[in-house]
Design an enzyme around this catalytic site. Structure first.
Site, PDB file in Angstrom:
ATOM      1  N   SER A  13      10.388  45.121 -14.595  1.00 48.95           N
ATOM      2  CA  SER A  13      11.673  45.818 -14.439  1.00 48.95           C
ATOM      3  C   SER A  13      12.373  45.972 -15.789  1.00 48.95           C
ATOM      4  O   SER A  13      13.068  46.966 -16.017  1.00 48.95           O
ATOM      5  CB  SER A  13      12.577  45.093 -13.438  1.00 48.95           C
ATOM      6  OG  SER A  13      13.064  43.878 -13.966  1.00 48.95           O
ATOM      7  N   ASN A  14      12.189  45.025 -16.692  1.00 48.00           N
ATOM      8  CA  ASN A  14      12.780  45.156 -18.032  1.00 48.00           C
ATOM      9  C   ASN A  14      12.076  46.231 -18.850  1.00 48.00           C
ATOM     10  O   ASN A  14      12.722  46.968 -19.602  1.00 48.00           O
ATOM     11  CB  ASN A  14      12.746  43.815 -18.770  1.00 48.00           C
ATOM     12  CG  ASN A  14      13.884  42.921 -18.334  1.00 48.00           C
ATOM     13  OD1 ASN A  14      15.042  43.160 -18.681  1.00 48.00           O
ATOM     14  ND2 ASN A  14      13.576  41.908 -17.540  1.00 48.00           N
ATOM     15  N   LEU A  92       2.197  31.761 -24.262  1.00 48.82           N
ATOM     16  CA  LEU A  92       2.655  31.360 -25.595  1.00 48.82           C
ATOM     17  C   LEU A  92       1.956  32.234 -26.627  1.00 48.82           C
ATOM     18  O   LEU A  92       0.830  32.680 -26.418  1.00 48.82           O
ATOM     19  CB  LEU A  92       2.339  29.885 -25.849  1.00 48.82           C
ATOM     20  CG  LEU A  92       3.389  28.897 -25.348  1.00 48.82           C
ATOM     21  CD1 LEU A  92       2.917  27.466 -25.607  1.00 48.82           C
ATOM     22  CD2 LEU A  92       4.727  29.142 -26.035  1.00 48.82           C
ATOM     23  N   HIS A 109      15.086  36.189 -22.209  1.00 56.84           N
ATOM     24  CA  HIS A 109      14.944  34.981 -21.398  1.00 56.84           C
ATOM     25  C   HIS A 109      16.107  34.906 -20.404  1.00 56.84           C
ATOM     26  O   HIS A 109      17.253  35.139 -20.772  1.00 56.84           O
ATOM     27  CB  HIS A 109      14.929  33.739 -22.290  1.00 56.84           C
ATOM     28  CG  HIS A 109      14.691  32.481 -21.522  1.00 56.84           C
ATOM     29  ND1 HIS A 109      13.449  32.145 -21.022  1.00 56.84           N
ATOM     30  CD2 HIS A 109      15.532  31.500 -21.124  1.00 56.84           C
ATOM     31  CE1 HIS A 109      13.542  31.003 -20.364  1.00 56.84           C
ATOM     32  NE2 HIS A 109      14.797  30.587 -20.402  1.00 56.84           N
TER      33      HIS A 109
END
Ligand code: GAR
Length: 203
Positions: A13-14, A92, A109
């Site tokens: 969605s971002n 990571l 975040h």
């Protein structure tokens, strides 16, 4: 126009919000590549319908994290990528990418860092019982959700919130904050000195 690669592993969605903002507004940027480690992720279909080229890989096909990251860096170089945006990329990242892109790679975040890093940040905030949480955009330094902070937005925790209802408002805040931070960077207003970020006001 700043050439951007978005790294994502999930719903995207971002990715969608950023792609739409870049198209609909005058942000001097171009979403040039999606990097995705999950062939079945919804973000892959979103990229397809938006016409954004995708570099799709399966970590299992490579002998090591470094090996697939080298492949990614080659691809970023080929495309002339100038900014990496991590938007729900659930892996990571090592020095293979962090070193060449330090100061040119941001992450979004779903908490007010340094509170609640890692996975499940929305749940962590609910379980802790904070009354205020939010969203952070920061430069990536190779740690888990650490690195110089570019922008933050607060989101109130409401009485009776569940992970779903809170996540929904956090997502809404992310969809505004990420395009804004990208705009600042694309307009050359963001400088990074001694791990501190300065944002010059716009005209
Ligand atoms: C976003 O809420 C992002 O902040 C989070 O994953 C979600 C992805 O949503 N990232 C992290 O938790 C990183 N530690 P999306 O796929 O719908 O954009």
């Amino acid at each position: 126009r700043l050439k951007i690669a978005v790294f994502a592993s999930g719903g995207g969605s971002n990715f969608q919000a950023l792609a739409e903002a870049v198209r609909a507004t005058n942000i001097p940027a171009e979403l040039a590549l999606l990097v995705c480690d999950k062939p079945a992720a919804r973000v892959v279909q979103r990229a397809e319908s938006l016409g954004v080229p995708t570099f799709l890989f399966k970590p299992k096909d490579y002998p090591s994290r470094e090996a697939y990251e080298q492949e990614i860096v080659r691809r970023l170089n080929d495309e002339g990528i100038e900014l990496i945006v991590l938007a729900g990329y659930m892996r990571l990242i090592t020095d293979v990418i962090v070193k060449p892109y330090y100061g040119r790679m941001i992450n979004i975040h779903p908490a007010l860092l340094p509170a609640f890093p890692g996975v499940g940040a929305v749940r962590q905030a609910l379980e802790y019982g904070v009354k205020l949480t939010g969203v952070t955009v920061h430069f990536v330094d190779g740690g888990m959700d650490t690195g110089p902070i570019v922008a933050q937005r607060a989101v109130e925790v409401r009485e009776g919130d569940t992970e779903e209802t809170l996540a929904e408002r956090i997502h809404a805040a992310e969809h505004e904050l990420l395009p804004l931070a990208v705009r600042w960077i694309a307009e050359g207003r963001v400088t990074l000195t001694d791990r501190k970020v300065n944002v010059r006001p716009g005209e």
